[in-house]
Design a protein around this motif. Structure first.
Motif, short mmCIF file in Angstrom:
data_model
loop_
_atom_site.label_atom_id
_atom_site.label_comp_id
_atom_site.label_asym_id
_atom_site.label_seq_id
_atom_site.Cartn_x
_atom_site.Cartn_y
_atom_site.Cartn_z
N GLY A 22 27.46 40.69 43.71
CA GLY A 22 27.13 41.80 42.81
C GLY A 22 27.92 43.07 43.05
O GLY A 22 28.09 43.87 42.14
N HIS A 23 28.40 43.26 44.25
CA HIS A 23 29.10 44.51 44.58
C HIS A 23 30.61 44.33 44.69
O HIS A 23 31.30 45.26 45.10
CB HIS A 23 28.52 45.09 45.86
CG HIS A 23 27.10 45.51 45.71
ND1 HIS A 23 26.73 46.71 45.15
CD2 HIS A 23 25.94 44.86 46.01
CE1 HIS A 23 25.41 46.79 45.12
NE2 HIS A 23 24.91 45.69 45.63
N ALA A 24 31.11 43.17 44.33
CA ALA A 24 32.56 42.94 44.39
C ALA A 24 33.25 43.79 43.34
O ALA A 24 32.84 43.81 42.18
CB ALA A 24 32.87 41.46 44.14
N PRO A 25 34.33 44.49 43.71
CA PRO A 25 35.03 45.29 42.71
C PRO A 25 35.84 44.45 41.71
O PRO A 25 36.07 44.88 40.59
CB PRO A 25 35.94 46.20 43.54
CG PRO A 25 35.94 45.66 44.92
CD PRO A 25 34.79 44.72 45.06
N TRP A 26 36.26 43.27 42.13
CA TRP A 26 37.10 42.41 41.29
C TRP A 26 36.59 40.98 41.31
O TRP A 26 35.86 40.59 42.22
CB TRP A 26 38.56 42.42 41.79
CG TRP A 26 39.24 43.71 41.53
CD1 TRP A 26 39.27 44.81 42.36
CD2 TRP A 26 39.98 44.07 40.37
NE1 TRP A 26 39.98 45.81 41.77
CE2 TRP A 26 40.43 45.39 40.54
CE3 TRP A 26 40.31 43.40 39.19
CZ2 TRP A 26 41.19 46.06 39.60
CZ3 TRP A 26 41.07 44.06 38.24
CH2 TRP A 26 41.50 45.37 38.45
#
Length: 121
Positions: A22-26
């Motif tokens: 959920g918090h992955a930028p890409w």
């Protein structure tokens, strides 16, 4: 088959895999042929979890038409939503580079995530 791997930047195969879906930028999005040979790959900016919430991130990935996600961590709500929608969720917590994760996936060395693997937060 379309596979999504949450990652830290837009360098696809060289990117560091993100520690949590959920918090992955890409997202590295890979299309495989019927022999699990990659035929296309692109980096897609992930939805902003802080702005859109968990549901927004899930919808963003669903709109990518993913057949599978390979993650190091995922909470129970996205795990259940993806599983119920027919998106396979795989877990690998030891391989740091997206390209290496994909090699393991093609070799069949990454297992499906179970509810017991989901993060509880």
């Amino acid at each position: 088959m379309r596979v999504v791997v949450p990652c830290e930047d837009d360098s696809c195969m060289q990117s560091m895999r993100s520690g949590h879906f959920g918090h992955a930028p890409w997202l590295t999005v890979v299309d495989f042929d019927e022999n699990r040979k990659p035929v296309s790959m692109e980096a897609v900016k992930n939805a902003d979890h802080d702005a859109m919430g968990c549901a927004g991130v899930i919808e963003h990935v669903m709109n990518l038409n993913a057949d599978a996600i390979i993650t190091a961590g995922m909470g129970m709500p996205p795990f259940m939503r993806f599983t119920q929608a027919g998106v396979a969720v795989y877990v690998d917590r030891v391989t740091p580079v997206v390209g290496d994760v994909l090699v393991k996936f093609v070799a069949g060395d990454i297992v499906r995530m179970s509810p017991d693997d989901a993060c509880r937060h």
